[in-house]
Design a protein around this motif. Structure first.
Motif, short mmCIF file in Angstrom:
data_model
loop_
_atom_site.label_atom_id
_atom_site.label_comp_id
_atom_site.label_asym_id
_atom_site.label_seq_id
_atom_site.Cartn_x
_atom_site.Cartn_y
_atom_site.Cartn_z
N ALA A 63 3.81 57.71 49.06
CA ALA A 63 4.58 56.51 48.72
C ALA A 63 4.70 56.37 47.21
CB ALA A 63 3.89 55.28 49.31
N ALA A 64 5.67 55.59 46.78
CA ALA A 64 5.82 55.28 45.36
C ALA A 64 4.57 54.56 44.88
CB ALA A 64 7.06 54.43 45.12
N PRO A 65 4.06 54.92 43.68
CA PRO A 65 2.82 54.30 43.21
C PRO A 65 3.00 52.81 42.94
CG PRO A 65 3.85 55.60 41.47
CD PRO A 65 4.60 55.90 42.75
N GLU A 66 1.99 52.04 43.24
CA GLU A 66 1.99 50.62 42.96
C GLU A 66 1.09 50.34 41.75
OE1 GLU A 66 0.71 48.59 46.42
OE2 GLU A 66 2.34 49.33 47.70
N PRO A 67 1.33 49.24 41.05
CA PRO A 67 0.48 48.92 39.90
C PRO A 67 -0.99 48.92 40.28
CG PRO A 67 2.37 47.45 39.98
CD PRO A 67 2.40 48.24 41.26
N GLY A 68 -1.79 49.62 39.49
CA GLY A 68 -3.22 49.68 39.75
C GLY A 68 -3.64 50.76 40.71
N HIS A 69 -2.66 51.50 41.28
CA HIS A 69 -2.98 52.57 42.21
C HIS A 69 -2.57 53.91 41.59
CE1 HIS A 69 -3.05 49.09 44.87
NE2 HIS A 69 -3.75 49.83 45.71
N PRO A 70 -3.30 54.98 41.90
CA PRO A 70 -2.98 56.27 41.30
C PRO A 70 -1.66 56.83 41.86
CG PRO A 70 -4.68 56.51 42.98
CD PRO A 70 -4.47 55.03 42.78
N ASP A 71 -0.98 57.59 41.01
CA ASP A 71 0.22 58.30 41.44
C ASP A 71 -0.22 59.60 42.10
OD1 ASP A 71 2.57 59.61 41.77
OD2 ASP A 71 3.16 59.59 39.66
N LEU A 72 0.15 59.78 43.36
CA LEU A 72 -0.33 60.92 44.14
C LEU A 72 0.67 62.07 44.21
CD1 LEU A 72 -1.94 58.94 47.10
CD2 LEU A 72 -3.00 59.68 44.96
N HIS A 73 1.84 61.92 43.57
CA HIS A 73 2.87 62.95 43.69
C HIS A 73 2.43 64.28 43.10
CE1 HIS A 73 5.27 59.33 44.41
NE2 HIS A 73 6.15 60.11 44.98
N THR A 74 1.71 64.24 41.97
CA THR A 74 1.32 65.49 41.34
C THR A 74 0.33 66.26 42.21
OG1 THR A 74 -0.29 64.22 40.05
CG2 THR A 74 1.82 64.73 39.00
N ALA A 75 -0.65 65.57 42.77
CA ALA A 75 -1.60 66.23 43.66
C ALA A 75 -0.91 66.79 44.89
CB ALA A 75 -2.71 65.25 44.07
N ALA A 76 0.03 66.01 45.45
CA ALA A 76 0.76 66.48 46.63
C ALA A 76 1.59 67.71 46.29
CB ALA A 76 1.66 65.36 47.16
N ALA A 77 2.22 67.73 45.11
CA ALA A 77 3.03 68.89 44.72
C ALA A 77 2.17 70.13 44.53
CB ALA A 77 3.80 68.58 43.44
N MET A 78 0.97 69.97 43.99
CA MET A 78 0.06 71.11 43.86
C MET A 78 -0.36 71.63 45.23
SD MET A 78 -2.28 69.94 40.58
CE MET A 78 -2.92 71.58 40.20
N ALA A 79 -0.54 70.71 46.16
CA ALA A 79 -0.87 71.13 47.53
C ALA A 79 0.27 71.93 48.15
CB ALA A 79 -1.18 69.90 48.39
N VAL A 80 1.51 71.58 47.80
CA VAL A 80 2.66 72.33 48.29
C VAL A 80 2.64 73.76 47.76
CG1 VAL A 80 5.18 72.51 48.25
CG2 VAL A 80 4.10 70.29 48.59
#
Length: 347
Positions: free
Chosen positions: A154-171
């Protein structure tokens, strides 16, 4: 399995790579025919053996501003660039993929992240990691299964980590079978100066140039009046295909498009409670039920978005053929019919 990999890269970015996680590129090259030497890889990247420096472990403290680390992982090569991006350049990655497959993920402090996958010198799939549904290349959906983990972030919310980079590395790991692990980072790897880069070519990326390079080239050689007519014709075709012509905002938009009066969007085309907003909501509410290229809700939304993009050409200086990207996705299996009609305008 891929969920475990995702969790691994979340921990890696939050732990060992915390000080360099704001900007980095990780590229995996897997030779298919033959085994290139390190010197050959350097040449493909526009570098020479004189650019090499003594091998050393990767600096994880963030003190090394620029540096490219190159090493082996089994039969594959890994290139790791803290605060670097050279192997994410299309002209470099395509060279690295000659007789090989190459997968790269890259992001920066102020630049969006990208994931690229090339094989035998051709770009198979390219996408922005924050908009993974929009994929380009010779086979845009070649990594469908691997990309599910990125699609569900999901799109990151204020105060929550952005998970897109970790997910892309998993890809990348799922696509290549190669893991970026602490043992590799801790072992001495070849260090390369990044100053001697391949000059960046003015290569078109994304857009119609990747979806249909032949038509893109033909249209760009045409007279501007023909280009405008082609966009108008294509947008009308997909709006007709998806039975949107009776929508008041669509009728008003097409009238403005035909007259060239595009100083402002017609009422009801964009914004909350607009046609485009409603169609996008219909798609996103059930977007994981079927693949995107088979989802009629996405195609219908993209038909309306094609008209929106036509206004964007004038209001925001979009590329003149940006509307045809949405036309392509809206047309689906009807794209050959649409492109024939556009070629017919060229004489």
């Amino acid at each position: 399995m891929i969920n475990d990999t995702f969790a691994y890269y979340q921990d890696l970015l939050a732990g060992a790579l915390e000080h360099i996680s704001d900007a980095l590129t990780w590229t995996v090259i897997q030779p298919i025919t033959g085994t290139p030497t390190l010197a050959e890889l350097m040449e493909r990247m526009g570098l020479q053996e004189t650019d090499l420096e003594p091998a050393r472990p990767v600096d994880l403290t963030g003190e090394l501003e620029e540096g490219m680390f190159v090493g082996r992982s089994g039969s594959s090569f890994i290139v790791f660039e803290p605060n670097g991006y050279q192997t994410s350049l299309a002209e470099v990655l395509l060279r690295l993929s000659a007789g090989a497959r190459a997968c790269s993920v890259s992001w920066g402090v102020t630049t969006p992240g990208d994931l690229l996958y090339a094989v035998h010198g051709r770009m198979v799939t390219s996408l922005a990691i924050y908009s993974s549904e929009w994929r380009f290349g010779a086979q845009p959906y070649a990594l469908d299964e691997e990309l599910t983990v990125l699609e569900r972030v999901a799109a990151p919310e204020p105060g929550h980590p952005d998970l897109h980079t970790a997910a892309a590395m998993a890809v990348v790991e799922a696509a290549t079978g190669v893991r970026l692990d602490l043992d590799w980072l801790a072992q001495p790897q070849t260090l390369v100066r990044r100053e001697a880069k391949v000059p960046r070519l003015d290569l078109p990326t994304g857009g119609l140039s990747e979806l249909d390079p032949d038509l893109d080239a033909r249209l760009r050689l045409a007279d501007p009046s023909v280009q405008a007519l082609a966009v108008q014709r294509a947008v009308t075709e997909v709006l007709t295909q998806h039975e949107l012509l009776n929508e008041p905002s669509v009728r008003a938009g097409l009238d403005l498009l035909a007259s060239g009066q595009l100083a402002a969007y017609p009422p009801g085309l964009v914004g909350r409670d607009s046609l485009t907003y409603r169609l996008q909501g219909d798609y996103e509410a059930r977007r994981f039920e079927v693949p995107g290229d088979q989802d009629p809700r996405r195609a219908r939304w993209q038909a309306a978005q094609a008209l929106v993009s036509a206004f964007g050409v004038y209001l925001y200086r979009y590329d003149v053929f940006q509307p045809l990207v949405s036309v392509y996705f809206a047309a689906g299996d009807q794209w050959p019919r649409v492109r024939r009609a556009l070629k017919g305008l060229l004489g």
